[in-house]
Design a protein around this motif. Sequence first.
Motif, PDB file in Angstrom:
ATOM      1  N   ASN A   1       5.709   9.231   9.480  1.00 22.32           N
ATOM      2  CA  ASN A   1       5.327   8.093  10.323  1.00 22.32           C
ATOM      3  C   ASN A   1       4.493   7.070   9.558  1.00 22.32           C
TER       4      ASN A   1
ATOM      5  N   SER B   1     -11.085  15.214   0.410  1.00 23.40           N
ATOM      6  CA  SER B   1     -10.671  14.688   1.707  1.00 23.40           C
ATOM      7  C   SER B   1      -9.178  14.866   1.920  1.00 23.40           C
ATOM      8  N   PHE B   2      -8.817  15.355   3.095  1.00 23.60           N
ATOM      9  CA  PHE B   2      -7.400  15.536   3.428  1.00 23.60           C
ATOM     10  C   PHE B   2      -7.278  15.694   4.929  1.00 23.60           C
TER      11      PHE B   2
ATOM     12  N   LYS C   1     -11.405   9.258   5.301  1.00 21.61           N
ATOM     13  CA  LYS C   1     -11.333   8.752   3.930  1.00 21.61           C
ATOM     14  C   LYS C   1      -9.871   8.819   3.432  1.00 21.61           C
ATOM     15  N   TYR C   2      -9.238   9.940   3.691  1.00 18.67           N
ATOM     16  CA  TYR C   2      -7.858  10.114   3.250  1.00 18.67           C
ATOM     17  C   TYR C   2      -6.927   9.162   4.002  1.00 18.67           C
ATOM     18  N   LEU C   3      -7.107   9.094   5.325  1.00 26.70           N
ATOM     19  CA  LEU C   3      -6.229   8.245   6.129  1.00 26.70           C
ATOM     20  C   LEU C   3      -6.315   6.789   5.700  1.00 26.70           C
ATOM     21  N   LEU C   4      -7.545   6.336   5.412  1.00 28.09           N
ATOM     22  CA  LEU C   4      -7.714   4.928   5.057  1.00 28.09           C
ATOM     23  C   LEU C   4      -7.216   4.621   3.646  1.00 28.09           C
ATOM     24  N   SER C   5      -6.974   5.643   2.860  1.00 26.42           N
ATOM     25  CA  SER C   5      -6.392   5.396   1.544  1.00 26.42           C
ATOM     26  C   SER C   5      -4.854   5.353   1.634  1.00 26.42           C
ATOM     27  N   LEU C   6      -4.312   5.759   2.787  1.00 29.76           N
ATOM     28  CA  LEU C   6      -2.870   5.637   3.044  1.00 29.76           C
ATOM     29  C   LEU C   6      -2.634   4.233   3.636  1.00 29.76           C
ATOM     30  N   PRO C   7      -1.382   3.850   3.856  1.00 28.62           N
ATOM     31  CA  PRO C   7      -1.177   2.518   4.448  1.00 28.62           C
ATOM     32  C   PRO C   7      -1.531   2.472   5.940  1.00 28.62           C
ATOM     33  N   ILE C   8      -2.781   2.744   6.217  1.00 33.05           N
ATOM     34  CA  ILE C   8      -3.278   2.775   7.603  1.00 33.05           C
ATOM     35  C   ILE C   8      -4.535   1.915   7.650  1.00 33.05           C
ATOM     36  N   THR C   9      -4.640   1.068   8.671  1.00 38.64           N
ATOM     37  CA  THR C   9      -5.823   0.202   8.757  1.00 38.64           C
ATOM     38  C   THR C   9      -6.910   0.871   9.610  1.00 38.64           C
ATOM     39  N   ARG C  10      -8.125   0.384   9.452  1.00 38.93           N
ATOM     40  CA  ARG C  10      -9.246   0.910  10.246  1.00 38.93           C
ATOM     41  C   ARG C  10      -8.986   0.661  11.733  1.00 38.93           C
TER      42      ARG C  10
ATOM     43  N   ARG D   1       0.832  -1.220   0.000  1.00 39.49           N
ATOM     44  CA  ARG D   1       0.000   0.000   0.000  1.00 39.49           C
ATOM     45  C   ARG D   1       0.860   1.263   0.000  1.00 39.49           C
TER      46      ARG D   1
ATOM     47  N   TYR E   1       4.796   6.495   6.087  1.00 41.23           N
ATOM     48  CA  TYR E   1       5.529   5.896   4.962  1.00 41.23           C
ATOM     49  C   TYR E   1       7.006   5.699   5.317  1.00 41.23           C
TER      50      TYR E   1
ATOM     51  N   SER F   1     -11.298  13.431   7.006  1.00 38.43           N
ATOM     52  CA  SER F   1      -9.933  12.880   7.083  1.00 38.43           C
ATOM     53  C   SER F   1      -9.884  11.362   7.060  1.00 38.43           C
TER      54      SER F   1
ATOM     55  N   LEU G   1      -7.234  12.776  -3.159  1.00 36.42           N
ATOM     56  CA  LEU G   1      -8.699  12.762  -3.126  1.00 36.42           C
ATOM     57  C   LEU G   1      -9.178  14.209  -3.122  1.00 36.42           C
TER      58      LEU G   1
ATOM     59  N   THR H   1       2.809   4.183  12.757  1.00 32.44           N
ATOM     60  CA  THR H   1       1.513   4.650  12.269  1.00 32.44           C
ATOM     61  C   THR H   1       0.700   5.204  13.433  1.00 32.44           C
TER      62      THR H   1
END
Lengths: 284, 224
Positions: A102, A85-86, B72-81, A75, A104, B70, A82, B3
């Motif tokens: 933190n 969203s940010f 939505k953005y965070l979950l599109s990064l390598p971060i899990t729910r 990932r 990546y 946020s 997006l 993370t």
Amino acid sequence: MEYNLEVLNLTKNYQDFHLENINIKLPKGQIIGLIGENGSGKTTTIKAILNLITYDKGSIKIFGKDNYNLTKEEREKIGIVLDDSFFSPILDANDINKLMKNFYHNWNEKLYFDTLKKFKIPYNKPLKEFSSGMKMKIKVLCAIAHEPKLLILDEPTNGLDPIFRYEIIELFNNFVSNKENSILMTTHITSDLEHLVNEVIFIDEGKIILDIPKVKIDNEYGIIEVLANNFSQIKKDDYIKCLKYKNEYYFLVNSKDEFQKKYPKLEIRKPTLEEMMLILVKGE
Amino acid sequence: MNTIKGLLLKNLYVFKNFKGNIIFSICMFIFLITLGSMQSDIFTVGSILFLIFFGMNSISSFSYDENADSDKYLLSLPITRKEVVLSKYLFVFLNSFISILVGILVSFIITVLVRGKVNNIGDSLRICFLAFTSVSFLMCANVPCIYKWGVEKGRMQSVIIPALFIFLLGIFGSLLFILFPQLYLNIDLLYVFKISPYICFALNILFYGISYLISLKIFLKKSI
């Protein structure tokens, strides 16, 4: 051919909207533009690719693996923009750097700060004081500063001035120049895609209405403008769709040489993606 | 781990927005506690005031995230729910815990400076721990409501659900009292108060554990 992203028969049903059998195959080194009007299903497709929503049918593979099975390391090879969203608007560019490094392992601080400088983004100003163009610049920067292999961009040129749009298009072209990286981008500002994409997918009301290499559009597609009183001289079988605008008809054809042979007196010109979208969506 | 550190940092940055207010409030509290200490020992009240005023501020991080979409953005990064939810709970807990610790420390220093000593410090700390557990209960009732309905829509539920729980607990207690009055007579309240830190510790683990699992279940199913 190796693909960085494969979307096969993606179907998602909402109460009032259906995304039906979306197919996207994004090879390495290529850029695909997903074009459609607002509400056509572009963002839903992106959300499904990013695993933000579940889908009813189909499969999505990123780097050859199902998107829900990707490891964190895999990932990390994806960069995201997006549109809506940010991070919270109280953060500034320095804060964002501290967070992203933190998230990546490959976060390239030097690249981040060098590009911040190049993009003229202030370090200590909160995002809430940024113009929409500046916000988009930092979003794009966050998507590339960890040196990903696949960029998924939802309306990345929204709110940007023409100069920065030019810069960003250069940046995306450089990104895929190693023949390993790929970009999937959605937009309704089709002019940005004219000199950027290898393939264009037109989407309308949740369905793909045309999926075509850009070079084919350039070489084979054409537009014919005809005054309303000459409309009847063109046969229905000789064009894909036509759109009436003011006192003129615009015909979209997919074999301009053949058309020219049949109608030597009519002038054919190259269509813009915007014209194609308009005729394909609104034409008959 | 990195993370979670990043997500905690993101939540912490929320306070940047009202750091002026926080500094002003701390100064005001120090002034008020000093003034109060001149009249009587208000070590416990001072500590609890800190907890109530600062310990519940963590909810604002949900609000900021919701406004910027946020998640939505965070979950599109390598971060899990799971990491997003876990980081929120850690933040909520740490915020309350640090608030009561700072409250205790500030109140202790002022009380010692003004009055020379703190009376019944053991009992005072027990009351602080009880207050901390009450705040934990409220926060742990709030967070799943926020995950389910959002900060704005969940505001009403965040009040109703803990109130309903306390009401039902009250009814249950009253029924027990009516049905088994002997049970209450046999309870040594002083002993219960003495061991209350252990009970509170167990309750905190229970509240946070149950609340985290409920929120995680909600968030895992949520379409972003």
